[in-house]
Scaffold this motif. Structure first.
Motif, mmCIF file in Angstrom:
data_model
loop_
_atom_site.group_PDB
_atom_site.id
_atom_site.type_symbol
_atom_site.label_atom_id
_atom_site.label_comp_id
_atom_site.label_asym_id
_atom_site.label_seq_id
_atom_site.Cartn_x
_atom_site.Cartn_y
_atom_site.Cartn_z
ATOM 1 N N PHE A 1 0.269 -9.626 -20.114
ATOM 2 C CA PHE A 1 1.165 -10.764 -19.988
ATOM 3 C C PHE A 1 0.461 -11.942 -20.635
ATOM 4 N N SER A 2 1.221 -12.975 -20.953
ATOM 5 C CA SER A 2 0.633 -14.116 -21.641
ATOM 6 C C SER A 2 -0.400 -14.840 -20.771
ATOM 7 N N VAL A 3 -0.337 -14.638 -19.464
ATOM 8 C CA VAL A 3 -1.260 -15.349 -18.579
ATOM 9 C C VAL A 3 -2.546 -14.577 -18.310
ATOM 10 N N ARG A 4 -2.591 -13.298 -18.635
ATOM 11 C CA ARG A 4 -3.813 -12.530 -18.397
ATOM 12 C C ARG A 4 -3.949 -11.413 -19.417
ATOM 13 N N PRO A 5 -5.171 -11.076 -19.760
ATOM 14 C CA PRO A 5 -5.389 -9.940 -20.672
ATOM 15 C C PRO A 5 -5.225 -8.631 -19.918
ATOM 16 N N PRO A 6 -5.110 -7.514 -20.631
ATOM 17 C CA PRO A 6 -5.016 -6.218 -19.949
ATOM 18 C C PRO A 6 -6.297 -5.912 -19.185
ATOM 19 N N ALA A 7 -6.156 -5.164 -18.103
ATOM 20 C CA ALA A 7 -7.309 -4.766 -17.287
ATOM 21 C C ALA A 7 -7.976 -3.535 -17.875
ATOM 22 N N GLN A 8 -9.202 -3.306 -17.481
ATOM 23 C CA GLN A 8 -9.885 -2.070 -17.833
ATOM 24 C C GLN A 8 -9.281 -0.953 -16.997
ATOM 25 N N PRO A 9 -9.182 0.261 -17.537
ATOM 26 C CA PRO A 9 -8.603 1.353 -16.747
ATOM 27 C C PRO A 9 -9.482 1.693 -15.545
ATOM 28 N N VAL A 10 -8.843 1.992 -14.439
ATOM 29 C CA VAL A 10 -9.571 2.387 -13.229
ATOM 30 C C VAL A 10 -9.810 3.891 -13.263
ATOM 31 N N GLN A 11 -10.709 4.352 -12.403
ATOM 32 C CA GLN A 11 -11.060 5.777 -12.371
ATOM 33 C C GLN A 11 -9.840 6.655 -12.140
ATOM 34 N N ALA A 12 -8.911 6.210 -11.270
ATOM 35 C CA ALA A 12 -7.708 7.010 -10.988
ATOM 36 C C ALA A 12 -6.891 7.227 -12.252
ATOM 37 N N CYS A 13 -6.822 6.217 -13.102
ATOM 38 C CA CYS A 13 -6.093 6.333 -14.367
ATOM 39 C C CYS A 13 -6.773 7.353 -15.269
ATOM 40 N N CYS A 14 -8.070 7.246 -15.406
ATOM 41 C CA CYS A 14 -8.807 8.161 -16.284
ATOM 42 C C CYS A 14 -8.711 9.602 -15.783
ATOM 43 N N SER A 15 -8.705 9.780 -14.470
ATOM 44 C CA SER A 15 -8.569 11.129 -13.900
ATOM 45 C C SER A 15 -7.224 11.737 -14.264
ATOM 46 N N VAL A 16 -6.176 10.931 -14.200
ATOM 47 C CA VAL A 16 -4.839 11.410 -14.551
ATOM 48 C C VAL A 16 -4.790 11.769 -16.032
ATOM 49 N N LEU A 17 -5.388 10.945 -16.876
ATOM 50 C CA LEU A 17 -5.362 11.215 -18.319
ATOM 51 C C LEU A 17 -6.072 12.516 -18.676
ATOM 52 N N ARG A 18 -7.052 12.897 -17.881
ATOM 53 C CA ARG A 18 -7.759 14.154 -18.150
ATOM 54 C C ARG A 18 -6.840 15.363 -17.993
ATOM 55 N N THR A 19 -5.775 15.234 -17.199
ATOM 56 C CA THR A 19 -4.846 16.346 -16.980
ATOM 57 C C THR A 19 -3.602 16.246 -17.856
ATOM 58 N N ALA A 20 -3.437 15.121 -18.530
ATOM 59 C CA ALA A 20 -2.227 14.879 -19.327
ATOM 60 C C ALA A 20 -2.309 15.562 -20.684
#
Length: 107
Positions: free
Chosen positions: A47-66
């Motif tokens: 969003f214009s008020v904040r930059p994107p966040a770093q991915p959390v471990q839960a996100c990276c875990s999901v990507l490993r199965t995607a």
């Protein structure tokens, strides 16, 4: 509409539906439940008020199965789908690298 255009549109829709399916009320996108992808949303939206966040471990875990190749195909063929969910395609493409999924080459 010409018959070839109709056939091409039907084939594109079948391809999209093959990648996005509904099982027991859950939306499955590229072998991952859409709800399981929610931890990734702060890392692929900004969003214009904040930059994107770093991915959390839960996100990276999901990507490993995607099926990341499937996500690339969706981004390349149906970019409107990403925008519909508020996803920045450039941030989404960078996510496997952010999660150190070195076995995946970028889209």
């Amino acid at each position: 509409m010409k018959p070839m255009k109709i056939i091409a549109m039907a084939a594109a829709m079948l391809s999209l539906l093959a990648r996005i399916s509904v099982a027991r009320g859950y939306i499955i996108i590229c072998n991952v439940n859409k709800d399981d992808l929610m931890p990734c949303m702060p890392a692929v939206t900004h969003f214009s008020v904040r930059p994107p966040a770093q991915p959390v471990q839960a996100c990276c875990s999901v990507l490993r199965t995607a099926n990341l190749t499937c996500f690339c195909e969706l981004e390349n063929k149906y970019p409107w789908l990403l925008y519909m969910f508020g996803i920045d395609p450039d941030l989404a493409k960078a996510l496997p690298g952010e999660c150190k999924l070195n076995s995946f080459t970028r889209c």
